[in-house]
Write an enzyme that holds these catalytic residues in place. Sequence first.
Site, PDB file in Angstrom:
ATOM      1  N   TYR A 156      15.241  -4.907   5.627  1.00 17.32           N
ATOM      2  CA  TYR A 156      13.865  -4.403   5.578  1.00 17.32           C
ATOM      3  C   TYR A 156      13.383  -4.093   6.997  1.00 17.32           C
ATOM      4  O   TYR A 156      12.831  -3.019   7.266  1.00 17.32           O
ATOM      5  CB  TYR A 156      12.973  -5.451   4.912  1.00 17.32           C
ATOM      6  N   THR A 191       0.176  -8.071  -2.738  1.00 18.76           N
ATOM      7  CA  THR A 191       0.483  -7.140  -3.837  1.00 18.76           C
ATOM      8  C   THR A 191       1.508  -7.838  -4.736  1.00 18.76           C
ATOM      9  O   THR A 191       1.981  -8.932  -4.404  1.00 18.76           O
ATOM     10  CB  THR A 191       1.120  -5.818  -3.318  1.00 18.76           C
TER      11      THR A 191
HETATM   12  P1  NAP Z   1       4.658  -2.820  -4.685  1.00 14.87           P
HETATM   13  O1  NAP Z   1       3.376  -3.061  -5.400  1.00 14.87           O
HETATM   14  O2  NAP Z   1       5.887  -3.504  -5.172  1.00 14.87           O
HETATM   15  O3  NAP Z   1       4.905  -1.266  -4.627  1.00 14.87           O
HETATM   16  C1  NAP Z   1       6.151  -0.703  -4.372  1.00 14.87           C
HETATM   17  C2  NAP Z   1       6.130   0.673  -5.014  1.00 14.87           C
HETATM   18  O4  NAP Z   1       7.320   1.378  -4.660  1.00 14.87           O
HETATM   19  C3  NAP Z   1       6.060   0.605  -6.521  1.00 14.87           C
HETATM   20  O5  NAP Z   1       5.095   1.513  -6.972  1.00 14.87           O
HETATM   21  C4  NAP Z   1       7.454   1.042  -6.956  1.00 14.87           C
HETATM   22  O6  NAP Z   1       7.350   1.765  -8.174  1.00 14.87           O
HETATM   23  C5  NAP Z   1       7.833   1.989  -5.828  1.00 14.87           C
HETATM   24  N1  NAP Z   1       9.274   2.167  -5.695  1.00 14.87           N
HETATM   25  C6  NAP Z   1      10.191   1.249  -5.300  1.00 14.87           C
HETATM   26  N2  NAP Z   1      11.418   1.786  -5.319  1.00 14.87           N
HETATM   27  C7  NAP Z   1      11.267   3.072  -5.729  1.00 14.87           C
HETATM   28  C8  NAP Z   1      12.172   4.140  -5.968  1.00 14.87           C
HETATM   29  N3  NAP Z   1      13.482   4.004  -5.768  1.00 14.87           N
HETATM   30  N4  NAP Z   1      11.669   5.322  -6.396  1.00 14.87           N
HETATM   31  C9  NAP Z   1      10.351   5.475  -6.602  1.00 14.87           C
HETATM   32  N5  NAP Z   1       9.440   4.506  -6.390  1.00 14.87           N
HETATM   33  C10 NAP Z   1       9.906   3.315  -5.969  1.00 14.87           C
HETATM   34  O7  NAP Z   1       4.529  -3.215  -3.148  1.00 14.87           O
HETATM   35  P2  NAP Z   1       3.486  -2.849  -1.995  1.00 14.87           P
HETATM   36  O8  NAP Z   1       3.251  -4.095  -1.275  1.00 14.87           O
HETATM   37  O9  NAP Z   1       2.342  -2.053  -2.518  1.00 14.87           O
HETATM   38  O10 NAP Z   1       4.403  -1.946  -1.060  1.00 14.87           O
HETATM   39  C11 NAP Z   1       4.174  -0.577  -0.831  1.00 14.87           C
HETATM   40  C12 NAP Z   1       4.798  -0.210   0.510  1.00 14.87           C
HETATM   41  O11 NAP Z   1       4.107  -0.895   1.552  1.00 14.87           O
HETATM   42  C13 NAP Z   1       6.267  -0.582   0.673  1.00 14.87           C
HETATM   43  O12 NAP Z   1       6.942   0.440   1.365  1.00 14.87           O
HETATM   44  C14 NAP Z   1       6.213  -1.840   1.530  1.00 14.87           C
HETATM   45  O13 NAP Z   1       7.386  -2.045   2.262  1.00 14.87           O
HETATM   46  C15 NAP Z   1       5.037  -1.505   2.417  1.00 14.87           C
HETATM   47  N6  NAP Z   1       4.384  -2.659   3.055  1.00 14.87           N
HETATM   48  C16 NAP Z   1       3.813  -3.607   2.310  1.00 14.87           C
HETATM   49  C17 NAP Z   1       3.182  -4.672   2.935  1.00 14.87           C
HETATM   50  C18 NAP Z   1       2.542  -5.773   2.148  1.00 14.87           C
HETATM   51  O14 NAP Z   1       2.255  -6.849   2.738  1.00 14.87           O
HETATM   52  N7  NAP Z   1       2.259  -5.589   0.872  1.00 14.87           N
HETATM   53  C19 NAP Z   1       3.154  -4.732   4.339  1.00 14.87           C
HETATM   54  C20 NAP Z   1       3.757  -3.730   5.065  1.00 14.87           C
HETATM   55  C21 NAP Z   1       4.362  -2.671   4.426  1.00 14.87           C
HETATM   56  P3  NAP Z   1       8.417   1.726  -9.377  1.00 14.87           P
HETATM   57  O15 NAP Z   1       9.026   0.354  -9.387  1.00 14.87           O
HETATM   58  O16 NAP Z   1       7.576   2.040 -10.569  1.00 14.87           O
HETATM   59  O17 NAP Z   1       9.390   2.816  -9.058  1.00 14.87           O
END
Ligand code: NAP
Length: 251
Positions: A156, A191
């Site tokens: 990651y 999340t």
């Molecule tokens: P989340 O709720 O699990 O969202 C992840 C999203 O990515 C889901 O909608 C999932 O949808 C989609 N996804 C995953 N693999 C995919 C694929 N192969 N094709 C299409 N869609 C895909 O998590 P989140 O926390 O909101 O994360 C969103 C982004 O923010 C990520 O890139 C994460 O690394 C980044 N981020 C999060 C945080 C945090 O603390 N939450 C901090 C820094 C960065 P489906 O499963 O329906 O495909």
Amino acid sequence: MRYSNKVVIVTGASSGIGRQAAIEFAREGARVAVVARRQDHGLETVELIKSAGGQAIYCQADVTVANQVSAMVDDVIRQFGRLDCAFNNAGAAEPISNTVDLSEEDFDRVISTNLKAAWLCMKYQIPAMLNSGGGAIVNMSSVWGVVATSMGVPAYVASKHGVIGLSKAAALEFGSKGIRVNCISPAWVPTEANAPVLDNADLLGMILAQHPIGRLGTTLDVANAVKWMCSDEASWYTAQNLVLDGGYSAQ
Ligand code: NAP
């Protein structure tokens, strides 16, 4: 209504930060393409937008697969006629494991979802934006794209560092043609992805202490920043990484 007449793609919009961003773009007048694999969750986001008076479509795509990304962008152009902005937010992490224990399968999956997919999205979005007279892209990195962690997510960390370099390269290549490309790097935002960690009171306390501002981020904090980065107000902002972390990386 900064986004009336604009078309925005949000990947990973079936939950978490992506869902919030899709809702917020639509609230300001955008026609939004909700992209994710889980159809039921994607349609739920569309329904949330429509029930608030906004416009959205669901495009099912696995963003790691070139022909699905290409078909998704074609679908957006067919249905909405143009493409102005994209928030390439879809992402995943490996199960907690150190560099030695990490499996090759998990390494490939995480690099593919977080890094290759950002490239694939831009590969097909940029030509569509050029045909629309220009555009703005925000790719999702992480505070762990700027600093590392020993918490056990080496793939990651590598993928999120990579997204920043990839975004800068695209920004330099296409800046003079009217395409802006930036990254956003949030620290912890609760999340469904990180619920298993944040549900643990000891871990939550430790993680909270890493945020000098005294709280974790919210999906709205991130959505608001992305909306600014994609807007005309940010027209001189490109090839940058916006670290949105409550002070996490300053320590
Ligand atoms: P989340 O709720 O699990 O969202 C992840 C999203 O990515 C889901 O909608 C999932 O949808 C989609 N996804 C995953 N693999 C995919 C694929 N192969 N094709 C299409 N869609 C895909 O998590 P989140 O926390 O909101 O994360 C969103 C982004 O923010 C990520 O890139 C994460 O690394 C980044 N981020 C999060 C945080 C945090 O603390 N939450 C901090 C820094 C960065 P489906 O499963 O329906 O495909």
